[in-house]
Design an enzyme around this catalytic site. Structure first.
Site, PDB file in Angstrom:
ATOM      1  N   ASP A  22      23.213 115.874  29.496  1.00 40.51           N
ATOM      2  CA  ASP A  22      23.358 117.319  29.558  1.00 40.51           C
ATOM      3  C   ASP A  22      24.601 117.564  30.423  1.00 40.51           C
ATOM      4  O   ASP A  22      25.051 116.679  31.160  1.00 40.51           O
ATOM      5  CB  ASP A  22      22.110 117.999  30.129  1.00 40.51           C
ATOM      6  CG  ASP A  22      22.068 119.482  29.731  1.00 40.51           C
ATOM      7  OD1 ASP A  22      23.143 120.039  29.393  1.00 40.51           O
ATOM      8  OD2 ASP A  22      20.985 120.085  29.749  1.00 40.51           O
TER       9      ASP A  22
HETATM   10  C1  BGC Z   1      22.353 123.051  28.610  1.00 40.64           C
HETATM   11  C2  BGC Z   1      22.415 122.302  27.300  1.00 40.64           C
HETATM   12  C3  BGC Z   1      23.674 122.647  26.592  1.00 40.64           C
HETATM   13  C4  BGC Z   1      24.850 122.302  27.489  1.00 40.64           C
HETATM   14  C5  BGC Z   1      26.197 122.607  26.888  1.00 40.64           C
HETATM   15  C6  BGC Z   1      23.604 122.880  29.438  1.00 40.64           C
HETATM   16  O1  BGC Z   1      23.616 123.791  30.477  1.00 40.64           O
HETATM   17  O2  BGC Z   1      21.235 122.614  29.339  1.00 40.64           O
HETATM   18  O3  BGC Z   1      21.293 122.583  26.517  1.00 40.64           O
HETATM   19  O4  BGC Z   1      23.750 122.005  25.361  1.00 40.64           O
HETATM   20  O5  BGC Z   1      24.763 123.056  28.681  1.00 40.64           O
HETATM   21  O6  BGC Z   1      26.422 123.963  26.830  1.00 40.64           O
END
Ligand code: BGC
Length: 754
Positions: free
Chosen positions: A266
């Site tokens: 993530d």
């Molecule tokens: C989220 C993810 C997301 C990523 C990219 C993170 O803050 O938890 O689900 O895909 O950001 O935007």
């Protein structure tokens, strides 16, 4: 030319020719060769530096290929409800392109509420076409974290509280999405069941709950969906961050499940080079940010899997085989997506995509209560008043990374006016301010009071009132990075609904949310519809269900407890939710380099309700839910006949079929979701009273009967024995319970496993 020379020349040219024909197309570029052969060839041509470069971001949503070899980079995008607008290369701002507006599809909660895997296939196909058109290689979704508490700000991005339902729905989504040459990136692996302290909360969970509740949908995504990538979660499990968690990634994902794809962090989820090198992480994204807003000065070469990793390999502190393994997986992903020249071209915001969004939305809305006021016939002349901010709010804004820039958004008010006429009146009723992640616009009480009085005054003169409220994508509502702070509806909506009900008996409550909430006014209103974030076609789906053009057929993918304490996660107090705050507790996921992220300082949490999540808890504790899992009404009624079994016994390698006739006993066509739950009557370890094992959505004309047949194998009777670390089935008696919801069991059969 002498004869000898001629032969030499001829021999040379033949070998040159054959060399040339082999070398014209290096194996890695030869589309006729199997991907793994091409990957090995590409790998053999790469330098150590090129391999390491594959393992970390080069921009906010892109990771490099191998430009010297013509191997393209990867472009990723959120996910999961549509393709997110373009983000700047190097900061979280939107790039303000003018060609990145898309279709917003219903939120995954809504998809789960359809209980229809065909809808999941349509979803994956359509969102995949949009991702492809936008030239994305990896779509960051779908999410299958289990709905553990109604306070989790991100439940709307997931598929409910039951591992079987989530597993059945995630597989077709992935399969159809990936046919576009776009990888699914299933998230957030694993145990990311709340947003509060998501960056470092240290989760403790039993192996039984892990294997029976929290992992099955991920496993289905990997083994049946064949997902090409998976995203590690922000939180910790057993003291280790999930993005480089040895047990989750090495033992379970790779060894037990045989995952051949790529693990992506993530954004900002990596915290340590050695663990990232050794524990099954492949691509590091978004380091030193909070994944949503905050930035730092550190560059991409400072990433844990960049220069620090290269140095460790060179110093022999981690084996070079680790980077070969990562590069091999990343190349495989590149060959499957960005380097796949046979993929379709895709399309965006087409009438077909809008129709798909509408179809899914139509099947998702759940009718919770109806004294007969619904459907509201458009042919009948009435003064209709619509109350509530969600009738006009652009609900695709906010919510965090799933935010979407829609080409069109048809609001409920627009669609209700299109259905009932332009003289439908509207009162805001309450106001909530801008969508922000962890801050709120405070709307002064005086304004809320005057909006409420205005709505109530208008309601006195209406023949019917349609209330469209619920939650929205503001911080502390259905929004990433924060959890909800209360189970009741916010912004004094309970008071507003009570006052509306007091002046108008024809009040239809049609709330929009991704979460359950309390309904203290339930007895005072004649009808309640549960709608979800349905994206572009939100309004038309809601208006069609209200008017009866569409007969509601969704069922709840999670329980609505009467009060928060009735939910298993909340029963045990703060150690279970939200956890015990540590000295380094905070919501930031970014441990800007040097910050203390040692385990002892983290907030910690124990999932004390264990395997008894959602309806399993309501069942075992005999706590009735306000609306149970699997519940939903229709404008028609269904009768379940007596179920029959193909045999009263099931053997180790056998199966049995269970057949039940279902009849539409009303006057309109309708869809019913027939659910099969299994109970193990006696077992050596505690088991839920019942568990969902099969379901089927059928369409029935008035008076029509269809037989629904389910096949059960011993696999469906098993539980995870943590002492043996295996799924086992014990001889004995089982019950097959068939019904219209988890508590509305219409017919029960007994059989034995020998
Ligand atoms: C989220 C993810 C997301 C990523 C990219 C993170 O803050 O938890 O689900 O895909 O950001 O935007």
């Amino acid at each position: 030319m002498q004869i000898k020379q001629f032969f030499l020349f001829a021999a040379m040219s033949t070998s040159l020719l054959s060399l040339a024909s082999n070398n014209d197309i290096p194996v890695y570029l030869d589309k006729g060769k199997p991907i793994d052969e091409r990957v090995e060839d590409a790998l053999s041509r790469m330098t150590l530096e090129e391999k390491v470069a594959l393992c970390h971001a080069q921009g906010k949503f892109s990771s490099p290929g191998v430009s010297r070899l013509g191997i393209p980079e990867l472009w990723m995008s959120d996910g999961p409800h549509g393709v997110r607008a373009e983000i700047n290369w190097n900061d979280w701002g939107y790039a303000n392109w003018t060609n990145d507006s898309i279709t917003a599809f219903p939120a995954l909660t809504a998809l789960a509420a359809t209980w229809n895997p065909e809808m999941a296939a349509i979803y994956g196909k359509n969102v995949g076409e949009e991702a492809r058109y936008r030239e994305k290689d990896v779509l960051l979704g779908p999410g299958v974290n289990i709905y553990r508490t109604p306070l989790n700000g991100r439940n709307f991005e997931y598929m409910g509280e039951d591992p079987y339902l989530a597993g059945e729905m995630v597989v077709p989504y992935i399969q159809e999405l990936q046919k576009n040459g776009v990888a699914a990136c299933v998230k957030h692996f694993a145990l990311n069941n709340q947003e509060k302290w998501r960056g470092n909360i240290n989760v403790k969970v039993s192996d039984r709950a892990l294997y029976e509740i929290y992992l099955p949908a991920f496993k289905r995504a990997v083994q049946d969906g064949k997902a090409w990538s998976i995203m590690g979660a922000y939180n910790k499990v057993w003291d280790e961050h999930c993005c480089h968690n040895s047990r989750l990634l090495n033992d379970i994902l790779r060894s037990e499940w045989g995952f051949d794809g790529v693990v992506v962090t993530d954004w900002g989820g990596a915290h340590d080079t050695r663990q990232a090198a050794l524990n099954g992480l492949d691509i590091e994204m978004g380091s030193f940010t909070n994944g949503l807003t905050s930035e730092s000065d550190f560059g991409y070469n400072d990433y844990y899997l960049a220069d620090p990793y290269l140095d460790m390999i060179k110093r022999g502190e981690v084996p070079a085989s680790t980077v070969d393994d990562k590069a091999r997986r990343i190349l495989r992903l590149i060959f499957r997506t960005s380097m796949n020249t046979d993929k379709p071209f895709g399309s965006v915001a087409t009438p077909e995509h809008y129709a798909a969004a509408k179809q899914i939305g139509d099947e998702a809305i759940v009718l919770l209560k109806n004294n007969g006021i619904l459907p509201l016939d458009p042919a009948q002349q009435r003064n209709i008043l619509v109350v509530g901010e969600n009738a006009i709010r652009p609900l695709n804004q906010g919510g965090g990374s799933s935010e979407l820039k829609v080409k069109d958004m048809f609001t409920p008010l627009d669609a209700i006016r299109a259905t009932y006429g332009n003289d439908v009146k509207f009162a805001e009723g309450y106001r909530t301010g801008r969508p922000m992640y962890d801050a709120e616009d405070i709307i002064p009480d005086a304004i809320l009071d005057s909006l409420r009085s205005e709505a109530v005054a208008m309601a006195k003169n209406a023949d019917a009132v349609i209330y469209i409220g619920g939650l929205n994508k503001n911080g502390f509502q259905d929004c990433e990075s924060t959890d909800r702070r209360e189970y009741n509806l916010p912004w004094s909506q309970d008071k507003l609904i009570e006052e509306l009900a007091a002046v108008n008996p024809n009040l239809i409550v049609a709330n929009i949310s991704g979460n359950a909430y309390a309904m203290p006014w339930l007895d005072k209103v004649p009808a309640v519809l549960q709608s979800w974030y349905l994206g572009t076609m939100l309004g038309p789906s809601m208006a069609d269900v209200i008017s009866g053009r569409v007969n509601p057929s969704g069922k709840l993918p999670f329980s609505f407890p009467k009060k928060l304490e009735d939910n298993g996660a909340h029963h045990f107090g703060e150690v279970s939710y939200p956890g015990i705050e540590g000295t380094s507790a905070g919501n930031a996921v970014a441990d800007l380099k040097g910050a203390d992220v040692s385990a002892g300082n983290d907030p910690r949490q124990e999932y004390l309700e264990d395997i008894f999540v959602g309806y399993r808890w309501h069942d075992v504790k005999k706590i009735p839910a306000l609306f149970p899992f699997g519940y939903g009404l229709s404008y028609t009624t269904f009768d379940y006949g007596k179920a029959t079994l193909s045999s009263k016994e099931i053997s180790a390698d056998g199966s049995i079929t269970i057949t039940v006739p279902v009849t539409n006993t009303g006057n309109v066509e309708g869809k019913e979701i027939v659910q099969l739950y299994i109970q193990d009557e006696k077992s050596s370890l505690p088991r839920p009273i019942k568990e969902l094992k099969r379901f089927k959505k059928i369409t029935l004309a008035p008076g029509q009967t269809k037989e629904v047949t389910f096949t059960i194998t011993p696999q469906d009777l098993k539980f995870f024995d943590d002492t043996k670390h295996e799924w086992i089935v014990e001889p004995g008696k089982f019950k097959a319970m068939i019904g219209a919801s988890s508590t509305d069991i219409r017919t029960t059969l007994q059989f034995a496993y020998k």
